[in-house]
Design an enzyme around this catalytic site. Structure first.
Site, mmCIF file in Angstrom:
data_model
loop_
_atom_site.group_PDB
_atom_site.id
_atom_site.type_symbol
_atom_site.label_atom_id
_atom_site.label_comp_id
_atom_site.label_asym_id
_atom_site.label_seq_id
_atom_site.Cartn_x
_atom_site.Cartn_y
_atom_site.Cartn_z
ATOM 1 N N LYS A 22 46.313 54.827 35.334
ATOM 2 C CA LYS A 22 47.628 54.320 34.914
ATOM 3 C C LYS A 22 48.374 53.702 36.101
ATOM 4 C CE LYS A 22 51.355 57.148 34.586
ATOM 5 N NZ LYS A 22 52.502 56.585 35.320
ATOM 6 N N ASN A 23 48.404 54.428 37.216
ATOM 7 C CA ASN A 23 49.216 53.971 38.343
ATOM 8 C C ASN A 23 48.634 52.755 39.055
ATOM 9 O OD1 ASN A 23 50.992 55.966 37.771
ATOM 10 N ND2 ASN A 23 50.592 57.210 39.601
ATOM 11 N N ARG A 102 60.122 53.847 35.070
ATOM 12 C CA ARG A 102 60.570 53.438 36.390
ATOM 13 C C ARG A 102 59.751 52.275 36.959
ATOM 14 N NH1 ARG A 102 63.183 55.020 41.151
ATOM 15 N NH2 ARG A 102 61.958 54.392 42.929
ATOM 16 N N CYS A 126 60.494 59.440 35.135
ATOM 17 C CA CYS A 126 60.379 60.899 35.115
ATOM 18 C C CYS A 126 61.576 61.527 35.822
ATOM 19 C CB CYS A 126 59.135 61.336 35.881
ATOM 20 S SG CYS A 126 57.664 61.533 34.898
ATOM 21 N N ARG A 131 65.052 59.538 43.061
ATOM 22 C CA ARG A 131 64.248 58.315 43.061
ATOM 23 C C ARG A 131 65.081 57.040 43.223
ATOM 24 N NH1 ARG A 131 59.380 59.105 38.818
ATOM 25 N NH2 ARG A 131 58.128 58.240 40.463
ATOM 26 N N VAL A 133 66.291 53.223 44.965
ATOM 27 C CA VAL A 133 65.555 51.957 45.144
ATOM 28 C C VAL A 133 65.951 51.262 46.453
ATOM 29 C CG1 VAL A 133 65.135 51.545 42.680
ATOM 30 C CG2 VAL A 133 67.235 50.672 43.735
ATOM 31 N N ASP A 134 66.500 52.054 47.389
ATOM 32 C CA ASP A 134 66.974 51.455 48.635
ATOM 33 C C ASP A 134 65.870 50.741 49.418
ATOM 34 O OD1 ASP A 134 66.048 54.138 48.782
ATOM 35 O OD2 ASP A 134 66.722 54.263 50.857
ATOM 36 N N VAL A 173 57.377 56.409 53.414
ATOM 37 C CA VAL A 173 56.254 55.831 52.665
ATOM 38 C C VAL A 173 56.610 55.762 51.190
ATOM 39 C CG1 VAL A 173 53.839 56.098 52.007
ATOM 40 C CG2 VAL A 173 54.590 56.754 54.307
ATOM 41 N N SER A 174 56.499 54.588 50.602
ATOM 42 C CA SER A 174 56.766 54.428 49.168
ATOM 43 C C SER A 174 55.678 53.569 48.536
ATOM 44 C CB SER A 174 58.130 53.769 48.954
ATOM 45 O OG SER A 174 58.212 53.246 47.640
ATOM 46 N N VAL A 175 55.044 54.136 47.524
ATOM 47 C CA VAL A 175 53.984 53.406 46.827
ATOM 48 C C VAL A 175 54.586 52.188 46.126
ATOM 49 C CG1 VAL A 175 52.250 53.562 44.991
ATOM 50 C CG2 VAL A 175 52.667 55.530 46.488
ATOM 51 N N ASP A 317 51.173 64.203 42.524
ATOM 52 C CA ASP A 317 50.846 64.147 41.096
ATOM 53 C C ASP A 317 49.814 65.202 40.678
ATOM 54 O OD1 ASP A 317 52.629 62.116 40.729
ATOM 55 O OD2 ASP A 317 51.156 60.523 40.501
ATOM 56 N N ILE A 339 57.375 65.327 48.595
ATOM 57 C CA ILE A 339 57.643 63.933 48.170
ATOM 58 C C ILE A 339 58.883 63.840 47.282
ATOM 59 C CG2 ILE A 339 56.653 61.839 47.124
ATOM 60 C CD1 ILE A 339 54.889 62.695 49.378
ATOM 61 N N ARG A 409 52.071 59.516 27.906
ATOM 62 C CA ARG A 409 52.374 58.464 28.868
ATOM 63 C C ARG A 409 51.207 58.262 29.830
ATOM 64 N NH1 ARG A 409 56.879 59.658 32.459
ATOM 65 N NH2 ARG A 409 55.936 57.822 33.353
HETATM 66 C C1 UD1 Z 1 54.346 56.438 42.512
HETATM 67 C C2 UD1 Z 1 53.596 56.954 41.312
HETATM 68 C C3 UD1 Z 1 53.924 58.417 41.055
HETATM 69 C C4 UD1 Z 1 53.684 59.233 42.325
HETATM 70 C C5 UD1 Z 1 54.415 58.613 43.519
HETATM 71 C C6 UD1 Z 1 54.076 59.300 44.832
HETATM 72 C C7 UD1 Z 1 53.301 55.053 39.843
HETATM 73 C C8 UD1 Z 1 53.647 54.391 38.563
HETATM 74 N N1 UD1 Z 1 53.945 56.181 40.145
HETATM 75 O O1 UD1 Z 1 55.730 56.538 42.192
HETATM 76 O O2 UD1 Z 1 53.098 58.890 40.001
HETATM 77 O O3 UD1 Z 1 54.162 60.550 42.121
HETATM 78 O O4 UD1 Z 1 54.047 57.231 43.657
HETATM 79 O O5 UD1 Z 1 52.705 59.270 45.064
HETATM 80 O O6 UD1 Z 1 52.453 54.601 40.574
HETATM 81 N N2 UD1 Z 1 61.965 56.523 47.659
HETATM 82 C C9 UD1 Z 1 63.181 56.238 48.240
HETATM 83 N N3 UD1 Z 1 63.655 54.961 48.108
HETATM 84 C C10 UD1 Z 1 62.994 53.992 47.434
HETATM 85 C C11 UD1 Z 1 61.734 54.293 46.855
HETATM 86 C C12 UD1 Z 1 61.253 55.585 46.976
HETATM 87 O O7 UD1 Z 1 63.799 57.094 48.854
HETATM 88 O O8 UD1 Z 1 63.495 52.867 47.360
HETATM 89 C C13 UD1 Z 1 61.443 57.906 47.779
HETATM 90 C C14 UD1 Z 1 61.258 58.601 46.422
HETATM 91 O O9 UD1 Z 1 62.456 59.145 45.949
HETATM 92 C C15 UD1 Z 1 60.239 59.656 46.804
HETATM 93 C C16 UD1 Z 1 59.363 58.943 47.854
HETATM 94 O O10 UD1 Z 1 60.144 57.847 48.315
HETATM 95 O O11 UD1 Z 1 60.885 60.746 47.399
HETATM 96 C C17 UD1 Z 1 58.046 58.425 47.346
HETATM 97 O O12 UD1 Z 1 58.260 57.681 46.178
HETATM 98 P P1 UD1 Z 1 57.343 56.446 45.780
HETATM 99 O O13 UD1 Z 1 56.081 56.495 46.568
HETATM 100 O O14 UD1 Z 1 58.152 55.213 45.826
HETATM 101 O O15 UD1 Z 1 57.011 56.788 44.257
HETATM 102 P P2 UD1 Z 1 56.809 55.780 43.074
HETATM 103 O O16 UD1 Z 1 56.225 54.513 43.580
HETATM 104 O O17 UD1 Z 1 58.039 55.720 42.245
#
Ligand code: UD1
Length: 430
Positions: A22-23, A102, A126, A131, A133-134, A173-175, A317, A339, A409
């Site tokens: 899915k991801n 999201r 979720c 979470r 978006v900064d 780190v943000s995916v 996850d 995380i 989902r």
């Molecule tokens: C993706 C995955 C989710 C997984 C997560 C971490 C998908 C659809 N979802 O979520 O299943 O649990 O990676 O492996 O692929 N953050 C900020 N600011 C931002 C963006 C993120 O502070 O602008 C923080 C988040 O709150 C969190 C951390 O960064 O604490 C990691 O989040 P992120 O890797 O961005 O998760 P997702 O991409 O939303």
């Protein structure tokens, strides 16, 4: 609302086909917005989140067909889907659609890069933390986008001539933010270097797809990714990687119930740390030609301490599922979530089955018990809900899991895959 009924106590034996991730599928689908050509994706799982994203992309003008037919293939496992964004008809992603998932916020990257403008609602998703978006905003600003927040929407504009490549260091780190910057920088002018980028296999899958579309990306899978912007991207054909979270989930189910299962199409390299941890609990993990064989015969479950980390560390996850497993370990374990700050909602539900867990801050202390007893429980989010299923499979007696739309989902044909291996599990409609 549907519920899942489980009568626990059976070992799992047999084969479980692992679906497309899915991801990985979601960002690949979103990448179709970058080109007016057709992007064909193979191995797309049949899940509520995928259907929802198809609706969202349709709103922007993306046409799709499933194996040549513009309809859902109700009988199928993972499918091949063709996405064509010939004309972008709308650069706004409205609250009603984005709040349901999201990841749909990620359309901001390709819309901005291709159309020079995007207006995307702040997301929902979720309930596992704030979470924000900064990082997306910072990163896109580094590529010279002008960004305003207006009435719950992020309004992004590229300068005349398009986004401009730059060096961007992620403070965290943000995916998702890595996906978005990869897509945006692919069509920016000049070179972008992303430092402290996510190394998750889903990022590599996206970079490979973008390269097949004509992008010039190197270093995906390491923490520094270099993107040489190009003028336009073309169509391509690309396969979604197998779902490492689904793989880990079923591996933990076998580790908990005992038995011997081949996880077909699973790839050990996508799990690394999680498989090592499973071995430490006493499960045997054997890579085979068709996937991964997981076996646990007789021996008890050893307690292991884990802390979630970005890839290649232990995935957040799989945290809930691992806690499920540890509830029946021979001793104490600690599980630390680094995380997300609110990802322990399964604790109270596991306690209803007899688990002994105490929380202190971001750490759960789990005292293994010899038996769990079935009970009605409630799913609270996607991964938490499947931990309840796993625990229910190992518990004595009947467990019913309500609010299974969370499971739908992200887990394709869960009941069928588990009952095919000897579990007593069924969906009760209504
Ligand atoms: C993706 C995955 C989710 C997984 C997560 C971490 C998908 C659809 N979802 O979520 O299943 O649990 O990676 O492996 O692929 N953050 C900020 N600011 C931002 C963006 C993120 O502070 O602008 C923080 C988040 O709150 C969190 C951390 O960064 O604490 C990691 O989040 P992120 O890797 O961005 O998760 P997702 O991409 O939303």
């Amino acid at each position: 609302m549907d519920r899942i009924r489980i009568v626990g106590g059976n070992e799992l034996n047999g084969r479980i086909p692992i679906s497309g991730a899915k991801n990985a599928a979601l960002p690949l689908m979103i990448a179709s917005l970058l080109t007016d050509d057709t992007l064909t994706l193979e191995n797309v799982p049949h899940l509520a989140d995928v259907e929802q994203l198809i609706r969202i992309l349709g709103n922007h003008g993306v046409d799709y067909s499933v194996n040549g037919r513009r309809e859902r293939q109700s009988e199928g496992y993972s499918r091949t889907i063709h996405f064509t964004a010939r004309h972008i008809v709308d650069t706004t992603a409205p609250y009603e659609l984005v709040s349901k998932m999201r990841a749909s916020f990620w359309v901001i990257g390709p819309l901005l890069a291709r159309m020079g403008v995007a207006r995307v609602s702040l997301p929902g998703g979720c309930a596992i933390g704030t979470r924000p978006v900064d990082l997306f905003i910072d990163g896109l600003q580094a590529l010279s986008a002008e960004i305003d927040i207006d009435s719950g929407y992020v309004v992004a504009k590229a300068p005349k001539g398009g986004l401009v490549g730059n060096r961007y260091v992620f403070p965290k780190v943000s995916v998702g933010a890595t996906h978005v910057l990869l897509m945006a920088a692919s069509l920016a002018r000049g070179e972008t270097v992303l430092v402290n980028a996510a190394r998750e296999p889903e990022v590599v899958n996206l970079a490979d797809c973008l390269n097949a579309m004509g992008a010039k990306i190197s270093g995906a899978g390491t923490s520094t990714i270099t993107i040489e912007g190009v003028d336009a991207l073309s169509g391509a054909r690309h396969a979604v990687i197998p779902d490492r979270i689904e793989t880990g989930t079923y591996a933990m189910a076998v580790a908990m119930t005992g038995g011997d299962v081949i996880l077909e199409n699973a790839r050990p390299d996508l799990l690394q740390n999680a498989l090592r941890v499973l071995e430490q609990t006493g499960a045997e993990i054997i890579p085979v030609n068709s996937g991964i064989r997981v076996r646990r015969n007789g021996a008890g479950i050893s307690p292991v301490d884990v802390s979630t980390e970005p890839f290649p560390g232990f995935p957040t996850d799989l945290q809930a599922q691992f806690m499920g497993l540890m509830t029946m370990a021979n001793g104490r374990s600690t599980i630390t979530e680094t995380i997300f700050e609110n990802r322990f909602m399964h604790v109270q539900e596991l306690a209803r089955l007899g688990a002994r867990i105490t929380l202190s801050g971001q750490t759960a202390h789990v005292e293994g018990v010899p038996v769990l007893k079935g009970a009605p429980v409630m799913a609270t989010d996607l991964r938490a809900s499947v931990s309840l299923v796993i625990a229910g499979l190992a518990a004595e007696g009947e467990t019913t899991v309500s609010r299974v739309y969370h499971l739908d989902r992200g887990f394709e044909r869960l009941e069928e895959k588990l009952s095919g291996c000897g579990a007593t599990i069924e969906r009760i409609s209504g």
